[in-house]
Design a protein around this motif. Structure first.
Motif, PDB file in Angstrom:
ATOM      1  N   ALA A 177       0.836  -1.208   0.000  1.00 36.63           N
ATOM      2  CA  ALA A 177       0.000   0.000   0.000  1.00 36.63           C
ATOM      3  C   ALA A 177       0.872   1.259   0.000  1.00 36.63           C
ATOM      4  O   ALA A 177       0.585   2.231  -0.712  1.00 36.63           O
ATOM      5  N   THR A 178       1.936   1.239   0.785  1.00 33.47           N
ATOM      6  CA  THR A 178       2.860   2.377   0.805  1.00 33.47           C
ATOM      7  C   THR A 178       3.485   2.574  -0.570  1.00 33.47           C
ATOM      8  O   THR A 178       3.613   3.695  -1.068  1.00 33.47           O
ATOM      9  N   GLU A 179       3.838   1.463  -1.194  1.00 34.36           N
ATOM     10  CA  GLU A 179       4.444   1.497  -2.529  1.00 34.36           C
ATOM     11  C   GLU A 179       3.472   2.049  -3.579  1.00 34.36           C
ATOM     12  O   GLU A 179       3.851   2.851  -4.434  1.00 34.36           O
ATOM     13  N   PRO A 200       0.568  10.085  -3.119  1.00 33.66           N
ATOM     14  CA  PRO A 200      -0.257  11.168  -2.580  1.00 33.66           C
ATOM     15  C   PRO A 200       0.335  12.556  -2.816  1.00 33.66           C
ATOM     16  O   PRO A 200       1.511  12.697  -3.132  1.00 33.66           O
ATOM     17  N   GLU A 201      -0.508  13.538  -2.654  1.00 32.10           N
ATOM     18  CA  GLU A 201      -0.062  14.920  -2.693  1.00 32.10           C
ATOM     19  C   GLU A 201       0.135  15.395  -1.253  1.00 32.10           C
ATOM     20  O   GLU A 201      -0.724  15.163  -0.408  1.00 32.10           O
ATOM     21  N   ARG A 253       4.096  14.210   1.908  1.00 25.80           N
ATOM     22  CA  ARG A 253       3.953  13.055   1.049  1.00 25.80           C
ATOM     23  C   ARG A 253       4.412  11.758   1.734  1.00 25.80           C
ATOM     24  O   ARG A 253       3.713  10.749   1.727  1.00 25.80           O
ATOM     25  N   GLU A 254       5.583  11.847   2.347  1.00 33.34           N
ATOM     26  CA  GLU A 254       6.172  10.657   2.960  1.00 33.34           C
ATOM     27  C   GLU A 254       5.300  10.143   4.106  1.00 33.34           C
ATOM     28  O   GLU A 254       5.080   8.942   4.259  1.00 33.34           O
ATOM     29  N   ALA A 257      -0.811   5.354   4.602  1.00 31.20           N
ATOM     30  CA  ALA A 257      -1.498   4.439   3.672  1.00 31.20           C
ATOM     31  C   ALA A 257      -1.175   2.993   4.028  1.00 31.20           C
ATOM     32  O   ALA A 257      -2.063   2.131   4.076  1.00 31.20           O
ATOM     33  N   GLY A 258       0.083   2.714   4.303  1.00 30.03           N
ATOM     34  CA  GLY A 258       0.490   1.368   4.678  1.00 30.03           C
ATOM     35  C   GLY A 258      -0.099   0.943   6.012  1.00 30.03           C
ATOM     36  O   GLY A 258      -0.654  -0.151   6.144  1.00 30.03           O
ATOM     37  N   GLU A 259       0.002   1.827   6.967  1.00 30.68           N
ATOM     38  CA  GLU A 259      -0.470   1.495   8.317  1.00 30.68           C
ATOM     39  C   GLU A 259      -1.989   1.291   8.344  1.00 30.68           C
ATOM     40  O   GLU A 259      -2.494   0.370   8.991  1.00 30.68           O
TER      41      GLU A 259
END
Lengths: 167, 308
Positions: B259-261, B265-266, B273-274, B280-282
């Motif tokens: 998901a992180t990959e 995002p903006e 962004r980071e 997103a991953g979590e």
């Protein structure tokens, strides 16, 4: 300043596509949101174009000057547009390369300064929408060419013109 | 400020609304009016015609479709109705969970599913939820009806496949993939305050083979993220990471990484962004774990992370 770029492939030869890219009537039909388009001179076009994001659809009065036209491989235009509370200034270039089997690879780049409401949307939102609009434009133009609708090249470069974004 | 002048239309049927739309240039549809009115009052949008759909009662419903393999939600159904629907709570619990977290009570009383899907803000709850549920949108125009899978509908930032003269009539959610006894769903948001748009949200559905087994196997997982890209984002790599085996910490790690990959995002004022990629991953991880927990009636050993 924002920069956008993309690529489009067609199996039609570039010499044939060139007529469509330089026929204002075809541009009027294929360019998204074009309400009207007038050929002011062989190197200048004025148009009204409504484009936007979501319900925000400014209608721009656009003046476009052809700054380079090297048949069948390079087209460069400078455009400035103004609308209520929005404005843009852009230089767009399209390189047409010969692809496999006599087809065409069109690479386009656009550099633009944007001000007003649409500027606040940011580069990524505008890039996302620009990609969509340009892809629609190329697809419509290619479909027009494929159907064999006649097109007449009417645009040529303005003598001694040099495209640049105004400071 | 006041909006620029416009002509107001208030059709009472879908057909009438479609006619009004077909006959007029530069018309905007008005649903729950939680966005458009503000944009018009600031004169950023200046449509000549406003077509108010609030009197079109035919578009306000939650119902099982006659053939029994789908649940449909009419476009003019409010967040509050969705939040409180028994049918949805039983068959598609992700939607009420998504609805109850939208903004505040006054917005939920007026805002509609169709309005959210029409506006197509990639941070919106329904776009991500409907994408995760593999829903189909039913569209109506004066020319007839058209169906678009949600996966094809969101094209670019606030840009959709909806035609100038088309109206969203309903979202249709297939129920065959989600037997309630073996399915768990979750909609999780991270947001700085209740009334704001989320930083990132995750919508998930998980179906297991046997909820009473010692280690139920994930038959199917669905995951979509909101506000993690220009459009709602389905993450099939994360789904594949947890499918065909009992849910494990290692599989969740792989799903979170996927998901992180996938996220693109903006950055925002309070979330660069980071950070959003990490969220997103979590949230993919938490949401999948919670869905699995719900699918297996909480009788698993998977540690479901919570905010508490």
């Amino acid at each position: 300043m924002m920069e956008f770029e993309g690529e489009f492939e067609s199996d039609l030869p570039r010499d044939e596509l060139w007529n469509y890219f330089t026929d204002p009537d075809v541009l009027a039909d294929c360019a998204p949101g074009t309400d009207s388009i007038e050929l002011e001179s062989p190197h200048e076009v004025t148009a009204t174009i409504s484009v936007g994001v979501g319900s925000v659809k400014p209608t721009f009065d656009v003046e476009m000057v052809v700054t380079r036209a090297d048949r069948p491989e390079l087209l460069e235009m400078q455009a400035d547009g103004s609308a209520s509370r929005n404005a843009f200034d852009a230089v767009a270039e399209m390189d047409l390369r010969e692809g496999d089997d006599g087809g065409t690879v069109a690479q386009w780049t656009a550099r633009t300064d944007v001000s007003g409401m649409i500027a606040s949307l940011g580069q990524r939102a505008l890039g996302s929408v620009t990609d969509k609009l340009v892809t629609d434009f190329f697809e419509d133009l290619e479909a027009t060419a494929r159907e064999g609708d006649p097109a007449e090249s009417k645009l040529e470069a303005k003598p001694d013109a040099e495209a640049s974004l105004e400071d | 400020m006041k909006p620029a002048p416009f002509e107001y239309h208030r059709p009472t049927t879908v057909a009438e609304a479609a006619e009004v739309l077909a006959d007029r240039e530069d018309a905007e549809l008005l649903a729950g009016n939680q966005s458009l009115g503000i944009v018009m009052a600031n004169r950023l949008a200046t449509p000549d015609h406003l077509v108010d759909l609030n009197a079109v009662e035919d578009l306000d419903y939650v119902a099982e479709r006659a053939d029994g393999d789908a649940v449909a939600v009419g476009a003019m159904t409010t967040h509050r109705t969705i939040e409180r629907s028994d049918l949805l709570a039983e068959r598609v619990p992700m939607l009420p969970e998504a609805a109850e977290q939208i903004a505040g009570p006054s917005v939920r009383n007026r805002g509609t599913l169709g309005g959210s899907v029409g506006e197509a803000d990639p941070a919106g709850n329904y776009p991500a939820a409907l994408l995760a549920l593999d829903a189909t949108l039913e569209l109506v125009s004066a020319d007839g009806e058209r169906e678009v899978p949600v996966s094809d509908y969101f094209v670019a930032y606030m840009f959709t496949d909806l035609g100038e003269d088309e109206i969203i009539a309903a979202a249709r959610i297939p129920t065959d993939p989600f037997p309630p006894a073996r399915t768990g769903m979750a909609f999780l948001e991270l947001k700085p305050a209740a009334q704001t748009w989320p930083t990132v949200s995750a919508a998930t559905a998980v179906r297991v083979d046997d909820p009473d087994a010692d280690a139920p196997v994930v038959e199917e997982a669905l995951l979509a993220l909101a506000n993690a890209a220009d459009v709602p984002l389905r993450v099939e790599d994360a789904e594949a990471a947890v499918e065909d085996e009992p849910l494990s910490a290692a599989a969740l790690d792989a799903a979170a990484a996927a998901a992180t990959e996938a996220a693109d995002p903006e950055g925002e004022m309070h979330a660069d962004r980071e950070f959003k990629e990490e969220v997103a991953g979590e949230y993919a991880r938490r949401s999948l774990a919670l869905s699995y927990d719900r699918a297996t009636n909480g009788e698993t050993d998977v540690n479901v992370p919570t905010d508490e």
